[in-house]
Design an enzyme around this catalytic site. Structure first.
Site, PDB file in Angstrom:
ATOM      1  N   GLN A 132      -9.761   1.684   4.477  1.00 20.11           N
ATOM      2  CA  GLN A 132      -9.154   1.319   3.378  1.00 20.11           C
ATOM      3  C   GLN A 132      -8.308   0.206   3.425  1.00 20.11           C
ATOM      4  O   GLN A 132      -8.329  -0.714   2.580  1.00 20.11           O
ATOM      5  CB  GLN A 132      -8.552   2.374   2.591  1.00 20.11           C
ATOM      6  CG  GLN A 132      -8.259   2.152   1.188  1.00 20.11           C
ATOM      7  CD  GLN A 132      -7.574   3.333   0.257  1.00 20.11           C
ATOM      8  OE1 GLN A 132      -7.598   4.302   0.692  1.00 20.11           O
ATOM      9  NE2 GLN A 132      -7.571   2.947  -0.929  1.00 20.11           N
ATOM     10  N   THR A 180       0.944  -1.306   0.110  1.00 17.22           N
ATOM     11  CA  THR A 180      -0.044   0.008  -0.029  1.00 17.22           C
ATOM     12  C   THR A 180       1.011   1.217   0.004  1.00 17.22           C
ATOM     13  O   THR A 180       2.025   1.031   0.094  1.00 17.22           O
ATOM     14  CB  THR A 180      -0.976   0.084   1.282  1.00 17.22           C
ATOM     15  OG1 THR A 180      -0.302   0.353   2.519  1.00 17.22           O
ATOM     16  CG2 THR A 180      -1.418  -1.328   1.699  1.00 17.22           C
ATOM     17  N   CYS A 181       0.290   2.457  -0.163  1.00 18.74           N
ATOM     18  CA  CYS A 181       0.997   3.548  -0.073  1.00 18.74           C
ATOM     19  C   CYS A 181       1.832   3.848   1.439  1.00 18.74           C
ATOM     20  O   CYS A 181       2.995   4.602   1.243  1.00 18.74           O
ATOM     21  CB  CYS A 181       0.205   4.898  -0.209  1.00 18.74           C
ATOM     22  SG  CYS A 181      -1.012   5.206   1.000  1.00 18.74           S
ATOM     23  N   ASN A 182       1.391   3.068   2.395  1.00 18.25           N
ATOM     24  CA  ASN A 182       2.197   3.308   3.570  1.00 18.25           C
ATOM     25  C   ASN A 182       2.796   2.157   4.155  1.00 18.25           C
ATOM     26  O   ASN A 182       3.314   2.082   5.282  1.00 18.25           O
ATOM     27  CB  ASN A 182       0.820   3.748   4.937  1.00 18.25           C
ATOM     28  CG  ASN A 182       0.749   5.245   4.634  1.00 18.25           C
ATOM     29  OD1 ASN A 182       1.624   5.939   4.321  1.00 18.25           O
ATOM     30  ND2 ASN A 182      -0.419   5.652   4.943  1.00 18.25           N
ATOM     31  N   GLU A 233      -8.805   3.874  10.084  1.00 14.16           N
ATOM     32  CA  GLU A 233      -9.214   3.981   8.526  1.00 14.16           C
ATOM     33  C   GLU A 233      -9.672   2.728   8.066  1.00 14.16           C
ATOM     34  O   GLU A 233      -9.199   1.462   8.091  1.00 14.16           O
ATOM     35  CB  GLU A 233      -8.062   4.527   7.824  1.00 14.16           C
ATOM     36  CG  GLU A 233      -6.829   3.775   8.070  1.00 14.16           C
ATOM     37  CD  GLU A 233      -6.588   3.231   6.522  1.00 14.16           C
ATOM     38  OE1 GLU A 233      -7.386   3.214   5.387  1.00 14.16           O
ATOM     39  OE2 GLU A 233      -5.439   2.646   6.186  1.00 14.16           O
TER      40      GLU A 233
END
Length: 435
Positions: A116, A49-51, A114
């Site tokens: 997502q 993921t982005c993180n 969150e």
């Protein structure tokens, strides 16, 4: 054999390191293929993921398995182990189990609670299954992690009011607008000239949050016009003008706020490009792509204010304190689900003995049944033979039920070992010889 996870996240590595390890959807099959061919790895799945980038595995040996995964990450990222290792974490056994439960529950996210990340864990399960990389251990662990994430959101209020990466990006824009006017508050974006680069899921969420903050008009820029138009049609109350990425320079000249969220593997905006742009006012750029869509050389460039996903922490920290107590409730659910999985995993120790016991009794059943049927003679009908055979199977199942249930029941490893040894001795099963 053991469960292990190796990875890095926003907690351990800055975005300039994370983007080098990001694995795009197009490259996932190749990554699985490389990991699957390593003789230390029995099962594997990838969360990118982005993180975070995390590789979950069932390995023959923890130390050797972790080393194999680290070697893969070094080769994939082009970083040496001395550069990469300070940013990596690795867990095995119970710690690895708890970690994936916390991740799915949103407890390890930049934005606490969150939603997502749960979709991303579901995607990890699907990709692992599609690439034939997951077996019974990871299938059970990761599907239970998904269930844990659902429980956290349905049985606690952690997901209620939680910001997402996209909403945090919009709030960051509001905050920076306020700070530019000497105010420490979130300002309306109603008068901003907004552009979004990218037409994927994150851009959809950006439009939703921008609309809720007073933005009724924006430009949507994408490589393909068709995808941008399809997204725009989902927001009839927002005046969305679609453009191709080839026309990005026009938006760089005329926008006051640009969000970027594309799957590009290299920056699409850099200092050289912006130096060619003539502007009368500051352009604020907020990049939530990983790998980054905006080059790091843009930061500090006169007339431009650039932010990336790591800068979202400024907004996130304003919302976290009130959610910490709710997070404690979610942690209790994670601990409970972790125990359930570990009890199931420990019970697998009894499987070889149970299988041999069942096989031994089944051999006795068949032998004695054949003797009985041969004495019945030809007058014994086929229907009667089936009844007697069903009776013999029922007796065996009744005999096995209690010992099998007790062997699989939660208990200390030492107690289970004693029980297994007793059964193996009494029934002369010879498990050790058969393994």
């Amino acid at each position: 054999m053991n469960i292990a996870v190796v990875g890095l996240s926003h907690r351990t590595a800055p975005v300039e390191v994370r983007e080098k390890l990001s694995i795009s959807d197009d490259n996932i099959p190749s990554a699985f293929n490389t990991l699957n061919t390593n003789d230390q790895i029995i099962e594997v799945s990838i969360l990118s993921t982005c993180n975070r980038l995390e590789i979950y595995s069932f390995v023959k040996n923890s130390d050797n398995g972790v080393k194999a995964i680290k070697d893969f990450l070094c080769k994939h990222s082009g970083l040496g182990i001395d550069e990469l290792d300070p940013h990596l974490f690795s867990y095995d056994q119970a710690e690895a189990v708890k970690h994936v439960m916390r991740v799915a529950g949103g407890l390890d996210s930049l934005v606490l609670g969150e939603g997502q990340i749960l979709s991303q864990v579901k995607k990890m399960v699907r990709l692992g299954q599609e690439n034939h990389s997951m077996g019974p251990i990871l299938n059970r662990l990761l599907t239970q992690a998904v269930s844990t994430g659902k429980r956290v959101r349905s049985e606690t209020n952690l997901g209620t009011g939680a910001v997402s990466i996209s909403s945090a990006a919009v709030e960051l824009a509001q905050l920076k607008l306020g700070q530019s006017e000497g105010k420490d508050e979130l300002m309306s974006l109603e008068r901003e000239k907004v552009s979004i680069v990218g037409a994927g899921r994150m851009s959809r969420l950006l439009i939703q949050h921008l609309q809720s903050k007073g933005c009724s008009k924006l430009k949507l820029i994408n490589r393909t016009f068709q995808r941008a138009e399809a997204l725009a049609l989902d927001f009839p109350d927002v005046d969305i003008h679609c453009q191709l990425l080839d026309d990005l320079d026009e938006s760089l000249r005329n926008s006051t706020l640009i969000f970027t969220s594309t799957a590009a593997e290299n920056p699409i905006i850099d200092a050289a490009r912006l130096k060619e742009v003539v502007r009368d006012e500051t352009l604020r750029l907020i990049d939530i792509g990983v790998p980054r869509n905006i080059s790091s050389d843009v930061k500090g460039l006169t007339g431009f204010e650039a932010h990336d996903v790591d800068d979202l922490q400024e907004v996130v920290s304003r919302n976290q304190e009130a959610r910490q107590q709710i997070a404690l409730e979610a942690e209790a659910l994670v601990d409970e689900e972790g125990r359930i999985f570990l009890e199931w995993w420990a019970s697998l120790e009894a499987v070889p003995t149970i299988n041999l016991l069942r096989s031994s009794l089944e051999s006795v059943r068949k032998e004695e049944l054949q003797k009985a049927l041969s004495r019945m003679g030809p007058d014994f009908s086929a229907r009667e033979r089936k009844v007697v055979e069903a009776l013999s199977k029922g007796i065996i199942n009744k005999i096995l039920h209690t010992p099998v249930t007790n062997l699989r029941a939660p208990q200390t490893s030492s107690n289970r070992k004693i029980s297994l040894e007793v059964i193996e001795t009494l029934f002369e099963l010879g498990v050790s010889e058969s393994e």
